[in-house]
Design a protein around this motif. Structure first.
Motif, PDB file in Angstrom:
ATOM      1  N   PRO A   6       0.825  -1.213   0.000  1.00 57.62           N
ATOM      2  CA  PRO A   6       0.000   0.000   0.000  1.00 57.62           C
ATOM      3  C   PRO A   6       0.856   1.258   0.000  1.00 57.62           C
ATOM      4  N   SER A   7       0.300   2.325  -0.579  1.00 60.65           N
ATOM      5  CA  SER A   7       1.016   3.602  -0.603  1.00 60.65           C
ATOM      6  C   SER A   7       1.104   4.165   0.812  1.00 60.65           C
ATOM      7  N   PRO A   8       2.197   4.866   1.114  1.00 61.20           N
ATOM      8  CA  PRO A   8       2.301   5.476   2.446  1.00 61.20           C
ATOM      9  C   PRO A   8       1.145   6.439   2.701  1.00 61.20           C
ATOM     10  N   ALA A   9       0.622   6.405   3.910  1.00 57.74           N
ATOM     11  CA  ALA A   9      -0.478   7.301   4.273  1.00 57.74           C
ATOM     12  C   ALA A   9       0.066   8.686   4.576  1.00 57.74           C
ATOM     13  N   SER A  10      -0.745   9.685   4.307  1.00 59.02           N
ATOM     14  CA  SER A  10      -0.348  11.073   4.560  1.00 59.02           C
ATOM     15  C   SER A  10      -1.328  11.727   5.519  1.00 59.02           C
ATOM     16  N   GLY A  11      -0.779  12.565   6.368  1.00 56.67           N
ATOM     17  CA  GLY A  11      -1.638  13.412   7.171  1.00 56.67           C
ATOM     18  C   GLY A  11      -2.138  14.570   6.335  1.00 56.67           C
ATOM     19  N   ARG A  12      -2.948  15.405   6.935  1.00 52.14           N
ATOM     20  CA  ARG A  12      -3.418  16.594   6.218  1.00 52.14           C
ATOM     21  C   ARG A  12      -3.304  17.807   7.118  1.00 52.14           C
ATOM     22  N   ILE A  13      -3.230  18.964   6.498  1.00 51.23           N
ATOM     23  CA  ILE A  13      -3.104  20.214   7.240  1.00 51.23           C
ATOM     24  C   ILE A  13      -4.428  20.961   7.192  1.00 51.23           C
TER      25      ILE A  13
END
Length: 343
Positions: A2-9
């Protein structure tokens, strides 16, 4: 894979009563970036510890999240730390305490504004009210670099009821070394421009700020933070005489009263309440802040404070990669995320 998860701003817009009508005419409405971890949207019952990350002089919270081709942003670093399982998920808040003079040192001063009050009495309750934080000192830490490191140390000392851990990267301290070296530069620059008012006009108008310009505006910012004087023409006193360059002992004493090296003994009990004080600095720091960190670490150890001190081969600038050392350490000592998915 799976693609790395990203946080959001998410940007929190806050109208500050503490900053309203400040002497510098700076805006009271502040835009505060808040980094939310990857699971935040998908686990609505989960609550997270929160780290307040303070920008250095001439920078803002928003600036921390603006990276470049060879300089990852704070969000990039947080994503990487979480995806590599080097750090549990946290919320990260980057206050905006910028002023016309380049910074506030995160203190209350009639010459700049009530920035300590803004962070501690306005921003923290606003964040706890808007986001799913763990709204207690056990779930909250503060860190930063340079002036931000100074702010983290001072806020941690003065508000142990709000923060459980502190990280300071090359935080301002040991003013005999870090501040006094800039007195000749600031003195000569102010003399060349004909005083404070003329220098400020030059600084506002010039499209490119020279090194001496930045050194001088920093001296004015520190003077406004450490030595406010309502009777002075610009609302603050300089630590040196504008005619001779000689130190003014009474004003220098006011500077030293805010030196974290000197603040430690009076705040020993508060510091002992902290789960971690993390200090580092490069061994080629141009302001000698590796000396400040060493002195502080020694004094903290003597008082029984939980301190961790590191050094590395670098200078003062371009060291944001060190955040990837301190952020996991702060997260590790905070209360764990609660609810489904939490530890």
């Amino acid at each position: 894979m799976p693609s790395p998860a990203s946080g959001r701003i998410e940007t929190l817009l806050l109208e500050s009563a503490a900053l309203a009508g400040n002497a510098l005419g700076d805006p009271s409405r502040r835009a505060v970036p808040v980094w939310l971890p990857p699971s935040y949207e998908h686990e609505p019952a989960r609550r997270y510890p929160c780290i307040y990350w303070l920008a250095g002089f001439t920078s803002t919270g928003t600036g921390l999240f603006q990276g470049g081709p060879w300089e990852p942003s704070l969000a990039d670093r947080l994503d990487r730390l979480v995806n590599d399982r080097r750090m549990p998920e946290v919320i990260v808040v980057a206050p905006d305490c910028f002023t016309r003079l380049g910074g506030s040192q995160y203190l209350d001063s009639p010459a700049t504004g009530r920035y300590e009050t803004h962070v501690c009495a306005e921003l923290i309750p606003a964040v706890d009210g808007r986001f799913r934080t763990i709204p207690a000192r056990e779930g909250r830490a503060v860190g930063g670099k340079s002036s931000g490191g100074f702010g983290a140390l001072v806020l941690g000392m003065r508000h142990p009821d709000l923060f459980a851990a502190v990280a300071s990267h090359a935080g301002d301290g040991y003013f005999e070394v870090s501040v006094l070296q800039d007195v000749p530069k600031a003195f000569r620059t102010l003399r060349r421009h004909g005083g404070i008012a003329a220098f400020l006009r030059h600084f506002d108008a010039t499209p490119k700020k020279r090194a001496d310009d930045v050194t001088t505006i920093m001296m004015l910012a520190m003077s406004a933070a450490y030595a406010p004087d309502p009777a002075a023409p610009h609302g603050f006193a300089l630590p040196f005489d504008l005619e001779t360059g000689a130190l003014v002992p009474a004003v220098w004493a006011r500077f030293k009263a805010w030196d974290p090296v000197e603040l430690i003994p009076a705040h020993a009990e508060a510091l002992r309440r902290l789960k971690l004080v993390y200090l580092d600095a490069g061994t080629r720091d141009e302001y000698g802040l590796d000396l400040a960190a060493r002195i502080m670490a020694a004094r903290l150890r003597a008082l029984g404070v939980a301190v961790e001190h590191d050094e590395f081969d670098d200078g003062h600038r371009g060291t944001a990669y060190r955040y990837e050392v301190s952020l996991p350490k702060l997260a590790a000592v905070l209360a764990r995320p609660t609810g489904p998915g939490g530890a």
